[in-house]
Design an enzyme around this catalytic site. Structure first.
Site, PDB file in Angstrom:
ATOM      1  CG  ASP A  62       3.168 -25.249  -0.898  1.00 49.32           C
ATOM      2  OD1 ASP A  62       2.627 -24.736  -1.977  1.00 49.32           O
ATOM      3  OD2 ASP A  62       4.303 -25.953  -1.201  1.00 49.32           O
ATOM      4  CE1 TYR A 126      10.640 -22.304  -0.006  1.00 51.19           C
ATOM      5  CE2 TYR A 126      12.304 -22.014  -1.754  1.00 51.19           C
ATOM      6  CZ  TYR A 126      10.977 -22.076  -1.563  1.00 51.19           C
ATOM      7  OH  TYR A 126      10.007 -21.939  -2.424  1.00 51.19           O
TER       8      TYR A 126
END
Length: 264
Positions: A62, A126
């Site tokens: 993002d 992540y």
């Protein structure tokens, strides 16, 4: 198209600092926002492919997201009198024509025409970075800004966080973690690993600052995540870690992608 001209498919790994970008995906139309893919495809235009070159990205990131290593595949079709680019030449050519200093192509491989970077990914991890002991984000060292989340708290209850993280392991319905309008057909995902641990002192922090700041990391590994599932609360920065050495040796059969997110 010249007679005998056949597209050559490549798997490429690339990295970027995402502060200036709207995300990794290309932004089409008249919007002022721009994605990393826009710059990659602009560089690929200079390769004089018979057909336009499109990067198919393995993993979406993002706005503001950094990447240690993301993966994509692309097809390049040269004139029939020219041989396909070698992976080494392709890597050098793309880096030569990239117009943004925050993007770099790491490595390229020739792969079969049926290879798909997103479908072949076997793992994504992540990493969220946090810093305690920082009263305001602007008190972070400049080299750490946009790379970690500044917490006013002086410490974390790591034991409680580690215990809570274990409840996320396994296969669950993660509907509560995805954003509205998610395109995913199912909210069920399998989380393989979740950990909370202190980070070593940052080399970009002065000794007088390191006495106050403590860095922490939270890691989550899964084959796939839901749309914006990585945006836990205000966490929205991420990095893609390099693929495993086995995946680099055998990218045709599998492509492991490790995503590392820092909170911001």
């Amino acid at each position: 198209m010249g007679a005998g001209s056949v597209p050559a498919r490549y798997l490429v790994y690339f990295q970027y600092l995402g502060t200036d970008f709207n995300g990794v995906a290309a932004v089409r139309g008249v919007q002022r926002a721009v994605g990393v893919q826009n710059y990659l495809e602009e560089a690929a235009e200079r390769l004089n492919s018979v057909m336009p070159v499109k990067f198919t990205i393995s993993s979406r990131t993002d706005a503001g997201v950094h990447a240690l290593s993301n993966a994509a595949h692309l097809d390049i079709q040269r004139r029939s009198d020219l041989p396909p680019f070698s992976p080494e030449v392709l890597t050098e050519a793309l880096n030569t024509h990239l117009k943004h200093p925050a993007i770099r192509v790491l490595q390229a491989f020739r792969v079969p025409s049926h290879f798909h970077a997103r479908h072949a990914a076997i793992s994504r991890t992540y990493l969220y970075r946090l810093a305690t002991g920082c009263p305001r984000p602007d008190r972070l060292p400049v080299f750490e800004r946009n790379r970690c989340w500044a917490l006013q708290a002086d410490c974390l209850d790591v034991a409680a966080m580690q215990e809570a993280a274990q409840h996320l392991l396994g296969t669950h319905d993660f509907s509560a973690f995805q954003s509205a309008g998610s395109p995913a057909s199912s909210p069920v995902r399998t989380l393989r690993r979740a950990s909370v641990s202190p980070d070593p002192a940052s080399p970009f922090v002065l000794p007088e600052e390191s006495r106050q700041l403590q860095f922490w990391s939270m890691e989550f590994e899964s084959q796939s995540f839901l749309y914006k599932q990585d945006d836990l609360g205000s966490v929205h920065r991420s990095h893609l870690h390099a693929a495993s050495s086995q995946a680099l040796r055998d990218p045709v059969q599998k492509s492991q992608v490790t995503l590392c997110c820092s909170a911001a």
